[in-house]
Design a protein around this motif. Structure first.
Motif, short mmCIF file in Angstrom:
data_model
loop_
_atom_site.label_atom_id
_atom_site.label_comp_id
_atom_site.label_asym_id
_atom_site.label_seq_id
_atom_site.Cartn_x
_atom_site.Cartn_y
_atom_site.Cartn_z
N ARG A 165 0.86 -1.18 0.00
CA ARG A 165 0.00 0.00 0.00
C ARG A 165 0.91 1.24 0.00
O ARG A 165 1.99 1.21 0.57
CB ARG A 165 -0.87 0.07 1.26
CG ARG A 165 -1.79 -1.10 1.47
CD ARG A 165 -3.10 -0.84 0.78
NE ARG A 165 -4.10 -1.81 1.17
CZ ARG A 165 -4.68 -2.65 0.34
NH1 ARG A 165 -4.39 -2.64 -0.92
NH2 ARG A 165 -5.57 -3.51 0.76
N TRP B 23 0.47 6.92 2.22
CA TRP B 23 -0.71 7.70 2.61
C TRP B 23 -1.88 6.81 3.01
O TRP B 23 -2.72 7.20 3.81
CB TRP B 23 -1.14 8.66 1.50
CG TRP B 23 -1.50 8.01 0.20
CD1 TRP B 23 -0.69 7.86 -0.89
CD2 TRP B 23 -2.75 7.39 -0.15
NE1 TRP B 23 -1.36 7.18 -1.89
CE2 TRP B 23 -2.63 6.89 -1.45
CE3 TRP B 23 -3.95 7.23 0.52
CZ2 TRP B 23 -3.67 6.22 -2.11
CZ3 TRP B 23 -4.99 6.56 -0.14
CH2 TRP B 23 -4.84 6.07 -1.42
N TRP B 24 -1.96 5.59 2.49
CA TRP B 24 -3.06 4.68 2.78
C TRP B 24 -3.12 4.34 4.27
O TRP B 24 -4.17 4.32 4.87
CB TRP B 24 -2.94 3.41 1.94
CG TRP B 24 -4.09 2.46 2.12
CD1 TRP B 24 -5.22 2.42 1.37
CD2 TRP B 24 -4.22 1.42 3.09
NE1 TRP B 24 -6.04 1.42 1.83
CE2 TRP B 24 -5.45 0.80 2.89
CE3 TRP B 24 -3.41 0.97 4.13
CZ2 TRP B 24 -5.90 -0.27 3.67
CZ3 TRP B 24 -3.86 -0.09 4.91
CH2 TRP B 24 -5.09 -0.68 4.68
N TYR B 25 -1.96 4.06 4.86
CA TYR B 25 -1.90 3.71 6.28
C TYR B 25 -2.38 4.87 7.15
O TYR B 25 -3.12 4.68 8.11
CB TYR B 25 -0.49 3.28 6.67
CG TYR B 25 -0.05 2.04 5.95
CD1 TYR B 25 -0.48 0.78 6.36
CD2 TYR B 25 0.77 2.11 4.82
CE1 TYR B 25 -0.10 -0.37 5.69
CE2 TYR B 25 1.15 0.96 4.13
CZ TYR B 25 0.71 -0.26 4.57
OH TYR B 25 1.07 -1.39 3.90
N GLU B 26 -1.97 6.08 6.78
CA GLU B 26 -2.40 7.26 7.54
C GLU B 26 -3.91 7.48 7.38
O GLU B 26 -4.61 7.72 8.35
CB GLU B 26 -1.64 8.50 7.07
CG GLU B 26 -1.91 9.71 7.92
CD GLU B 26 -1.04 10.88 7.53
OE1 GLU B 26 -1.53 12.02 7.64
OE2 GLU B 26 0.11 10.67 7.11
N GLU B 27 -4.39 7.38 6.15
CA GLU B 27 -5.82 7.59 5.88
C GLU B 27 -6.69 6.58 6.63
O GLU B 27 -7.75 6.92 7.13
CB GLU B 27 -6.08 7.49 4.39
CG GLU B 27 -7.53 7.72 4.00
CD GLU B 27 -7.72 7.62 2.49
OE1 GLU B 27 -8.15 6.53 2.04
OE2 GLU B 27 -7.42 8.60 1.80
N LYS B 28 -6.25 5.33 6.71
CA LYS B 28 -7.01 4.26 7.37
C LYS B 28 -6.70 4.17 8.87
O LYS B 28 -7.21 3.30 9.56
CB LYS B 28 -6.72 2.91 6.72
CG LYS B 28 -7.01 2.86 5.24
CD LYS B 28 -8.48 3.03 4.96
CE LYS B 28 -8.74 2.93 3.47
NZ LYS B 28 -10.08 3.25 3.09
N GLN B 29 -5.86 5.08 9.36
CA GLN B 29 -5.45 5.13 10.76
C GLN B 29 -4.79 3.83 11.20
O GLN B 29 -5.06 3.29 12.28
CB GLN B 29 -6.62 5.49 11.67
CG GLN B 29 -7.19 6.85 11.36
CD GLN B 29 -8.38 7.21 12.24
OE1 GLN B 29 -8.98 6.37 12.91
NE2 GLN B 29 -8.72 8.48 12.23
N VAL B 30 -3.92 3.32 10.33
CA VAL B 30 -3.15 2.12 10.63
C VAL B 30 -1.76 2.57 11.06
O VAL B 30 -1.04 3.19 10.29
CB VAL B 30 -3.04 1.18 9.41
CG1 VAL B 30 -2.12 0.02 9.69
CG2 VAL B 30 -4.42 0.70 8.99
N GLU B 31 -1.42 2.28 12.29
CA GLU B 31 -0.10 2.63 12.80
C GLU B 31 0.86 1.47 12.50
O GLU B 31 0.59 0.33 12.88
CB GLU B 31 -0.14 2.89 14.30
CG GLU B 31 1.18 3.29 14.88
CD GLU B 31 1.13 3.54 16.37
OE1 GLU B 31 2.19 3.83 16.94
OE2 GLU B 31 0.05 3.46 16.97
#
Length: 86
Positions: A32, A35-43
């Protein structure tokens, strides 16, 4: 997402073929985009391994000594190639 590897998740087939052959850039094998991790709130906790799991307390002990609480847990382990004796 806890991962003992220092790099974010990546797509293994292109990594093992195209990247090593030099036909694609390293960024293209990312599973991914960042930005995808930040958008999905995945730390992403990279370079951190799990040492112990306490399902009753819903905690994971890290190799650093820290402890994480969780609501839901998915365990996805990796593997290592096994060399044959011949």
């Amino acid at each position: 997402m806890l991962c003992a590897e220092p790099d974010p998740p990546y797509d293994r087939p292109p990594l093992s073929k195209e990247l090593l052959a030099g036909t694609v850039e390293e960024e293209s094998v990312a599973y991914r985009p960042a930005w995808w991790y930040e958008e999905k709130q995945v730390e992403l906790l990279l370079g951190a391994g799990a040492d112990a799991l306490d399902p009753k307390a819903r905690t994971v002990a890290l190799d650093s000594g820290a402890e994480l609480r969780y609501e839901k847990l998915l365990i996805a382990t990796g593997s290592a190639a096994r060399r044959l004796p011949f």
